[in-house]
Motif scaffolding. Structure first.
Motif, PDB file in Angstrom:
ATOM      1  N   PRO A  53      62.833  17.866  62.409  1.00 32.00           N
ATOM      2  CA  PRO A  53      61.909  18.995  62.243  1.00 32.00           C
ATOM      3  C   PRO A  53      60.433  19.413  62.993  1.00 32.00           C
ATOM      4  N   ARG A  54      60.541  20.979  63.330  1.00 30.83           N
ATOM      5  CA  ARG A  54      59.478  21.767  64.322  1.00 30.83           C
ATOM      6  C   ARG A  54      58.222  20.916  63.277  1.00 30.83           C
ATOM      7  N   ARG A  55      58.475  21.058  62.255  1.00 33.35           N
ATOM      8  CA  ARG A  55      56.290  21.670  61.240  1.00 33.35           C
ATOM      9  C   ARG A  55      56.113  19.388  61.097  1.00 33.35           C
ATOM     10  N   GLU A  56      57.087  18.451  60.774  1.00 35.27           N
ATOM     11  CA  GLU A  56      56.950  16.800  61.729  1.00 35.27           C
ATOM     12  C   GLU A  56      56.539  17.173  62.979  1.00 35.27           C
ATOM     13  N   LEU A  57      57.091  17.348  63.472  1.00 38.69           N
ATOM     14  CA  LEU A  57      56.369  17.343  66.032  1.00 38.69           C
ATOM     15  C   LEU A  57      54.975  17.690  65.667  1.00 38.69           C
ATOM     16  N   SER A  58      54.640  18.739  64.514  1.00 34.71           N
ATOM     17  CA  SER A  58      53.300  19.309  64.917  1.00 34.71           C
ATOM     18  C   SER A  58      52.425  18.604  64.580  1.00 34.71           C
ATOM     19  N   ARG A  59      53.095  17.886  63.591  1.00 36.20           N
ATOM     20  CA  ARG A  59      52.135  16.878  62.725  1.00 36.20           C
ATOM     21  C   ARG A  59      51.695  15.547  63.738  1.00 36.20           C
ATOM     22  N   MET A  60      52.993  15.318  63.755  1.00 35.53           N
ATOM     23  CA  MET A  60      52.983  13.832  64.678  1.00 35.53           C
ATOM     24  C   MET A  60      52.285  14.123  66.426  1.00 35.53           C
ATOM     25  N   LEU A  61      51.922  15.885  67.107  1.00 32.40           N
ATOM     26  CA  LEU A  61      51.160  15.483  67.804  1.00 32.40           C
ATOM     27  C   LEU A  61      50.011  15.995  67.492  1.00 32.40           C
ATOM     28  N   LYS A  62      49.865  16.780  66.386  1.00 37.29           N
ATOM     29  CA  LYS A  62      48.558  17.297  65.747  1.00 37.29           C
ATOM     30  C   LYS A  62      48.356  17.998  66.652  1.00 37.29           C
ATOM     31  N   ARG A  63      49.043  18.924  66.348  1.00 41.76           N
ATOM     32  CA  ARG A  63      49.001  20.573  67.463  1.00 41.76           C
ATOM     33  C   ARG A  63      49.730  21.287  66.832  1.00 41.76           C
ATOM     34  N   GLY A  64      49.213  22.902  66.454  1.00 38.97           N
ATOM     35  CA  GLY A  64      49.622  23.913  65.874  1.00 38.97           C
ATOM     36  C   GLY A  64      51.129  24.701  66.119  1.00 38.97           C
ATOM     37  N   ALA A  65      51.660  24.575  65.368  1.00 41.12           N
ATOM     38  CA  ALA A  65      52.996  25.169  65.896  1.00 41.12           C
ATOM     39  C   ALA A  65      53.210  26.152  66.938  1.00 41.12           C
ATOM     40  N   ALA A  66      52.288  27.082  66.624  1.00 43.20           N
ATOM     41  CA  ALA A  66      52.837  27.796  67.692  1.00 43.20           C
ATOM     42  C   ALA A  66      52.371  27.166  69.213  1.00 43.20           C
ATOM     43  N   ALA A  67      51.635  26.107  69.242  1.00 43.39           N
ATOM     44  CA  ALA A  67      51.344  25.120  70.634  1.00 43.39           C
ATOM     45  C   ALA A  67      52.244  25.233  70.780  1.00 43.39           C
ATOM     46  N   VAL A  68      53.038  24.364  69.894  1.00 40.66           N
ATOM     47  CA  VAL A  68      54.275  22.903  70.286  1.00 40.66           C
ATOM     48  C   VAL A  68      55.462  24.342  70.940  1.00 40.66           C
ATOM     49  N   ARG A  69      55.398  25.716  69.986  1.00 39.88           N
ATOM     50  CA  ARG A  69      56.225  26.468  70.996  1.00 39.88           C
ATOM     51  C   ARG A  69      56.375  26.773  72.148  1.00 39.88           C
ATOM     52  N   GLN A  70      55.014  27.273  72.265  1.00 39.84           N
ATOM     53  CA  GLN A  70      54.886  27.470  73.617  1.00 39.84           C
ATOM     54  C   GLN A  70      55.112  26.645  74.841  1.00 39.84           C
ATOM     55  N   GLN A  71      54.160  25.321  74.401  1.00 37.98           N
ATOM     56  CA  GLN A  71      54.704  24.107  75.533  1.00 37.98           C
ATOM     57  C   GLN A  71      56.068  24.084  75.699  1.00 37.98           C
ATOM     58  N   ALA A  72      56.906  23.908  74.439  1.00 35.06           N
ATOM     59  CA  ALA A  72      58.007  23.786  74.855  1.00 35.06           C
ATOM     60  C   ALA A  72      58.738  25.330  75.824  1.00 35.06           C
ATOM     61  N   TYR A  73      58.822  26.985  75.770  1.00 29.34           N
ATOM     62  CA  TYR A  73      59.038  27.615  75.866  1.00 29.34           C
ATOM     63  C   TYR A  73      58.418  26.828  77.987  1.00 29.34           C
ATOM     64  N   ARG A  74      57.311  26.672  78.145  1.00 31.97           N
ATOM     65  CA  ARG A  74      56.777  26.323  79.061  1.00 31.97           C
ATOM     66  C   ARG A  74      57.945  25.474  80.056  1.00 31.97           C
ATOM     67  N   MET A  75      58.081  23.875  79.049  1.00 33.23           N
ATOM     68  CA  MET A  75      59.254  23.162  79.626  1.00 33.23           C
ATOM     69  C   MET A  75      60.208  24.053  79.952  1.00 33.23           C
ATOM     70  N   ARG A  76      61.039  24.604  79.050  1.00 35.03           N
ATOM     71  CA  ARG A  76      62.293  25.254  79.325  1.00 35.03           C
ATOM     72  C   ARG A  76      62.331  25.868  80.711  1.00 35.03           C
ATOM     73  N   ARG A  77      61.177  26.646  80.960  1.00 37.99           N
ATOM     74  CA  ARG A  77      60.648  27.852  82.133  1.00 37.99           C
ATOM     75  C   ARG A  77      60.793  27.198  83.176  1.00 37.99           C
ATOM     76  N   ASP A  78      60.145  25.831  82.973  1.00 37.58           N
ATOM     77  CA  ASP A  78      60.350  24.809  84.313  1.00 37.58           C
ATOM     78  C   ASP A  78      62.076  23.991  84.251  1.00 37.58           C
ATOM     79  N   GLY A  79      62.784  24.176  83.499  1.00 36.57           N
ATOM     80  CA  GLY A  79      64.318  23.846  83.379  1.00 36.57           C
ATOM     81  C   GLY A  79      64.614  22.228  83.090  1.00 36.57           C
TER      82      GLY A  79
END
Length: 180
Positions: free
Chosen positions: A26-52
């Motif tokens: 789950p996204r909340r658990e992923l944010s805890r594992m990465l020690k980053r905010g939910a918005a930062a994780v969402r934004q990075q996933a968006y960038r990765m999708r944009r890059d293919g």
């Protein structure tokens, strides 16, 4: 970014962790594992999708459970604690056992007729549902499509076994009439 806030670039280890766990955790658990905010994780996933990259943060939670009798993934368990196909198989075995008992009571001439025609009594099975096309789907959509296929296979198997049970019961009734 807030004024005066430090910028923290993504490390390759964090990106690998995101790739490996996106959609599985789950996204909340992923944010805890990465020690980053939910918005930062969402934004990075968006960038990765944009890059293919094929990355989806939606976590699929399957509704299927394992049948203790057959070990297959099933959507519904009956009151006996087993799936519908297993219940139908047991029912079919009981009917076949009863038929064999009744056949033993028939006179030898009539038993021979049933022995010759028994191979022709198979009920026709309807065709198996086709596998869903998974090309171009995200991992979340692919998991949903595979679960829908498992449910369709379970329903298909239950319908065909129900048809076999009905045919066997009808055969049993015919043999019982001959005995009377």
């Amino acid at each position: 970014m807030r004024k005066g806030a430090r910028r923290r670039d993504w490390t390759t280890a964090e990106l690998r962790l995101l790739r490996e766990n996106a959609g599985r955790v789950p996204r909340r658990e992923l944010s805890r594992m990465l020690k980053r905010g939910a918005a930062a994780v969402r934004q990075q996933a968006y960038r990765m999708r944009r890059d293919g990259e094929d990355i989806d943060l939606r976590c699929f939670e399957p509704r299927l459970s394992t049948c203790p009798s057959c070990g297959a993934l099933r959507s519904r368990m009956g009151s006996e604690g087993i799936c519908e196909p297993c219940r139908r198989r047991r029912q079919l075995a009981k009917v076949h056992h009863r038929i064999s008992d009744l056949l033993a009571q028939l006179p030898p001439g009539e038993r021979a007729v049933y022995g010759e025609t028994e191979a022709e009594t198979e009920s026709a099975w309807e065709p198996m549902p086709p596998p869903p096309p998974t090309a171009g789907l995200t991992s979340y959509e692919r998991a949903r499509a595979e679960e829908a296929r498992e449910i369709a296979l379970e329903d298909w198997l239950a319908r065909n076994l129900r048809r076999q049970v009905k045919a066997a019961q009808k055969r049993k009734e015919r043999i019982q009439k001959k005995l009377k």
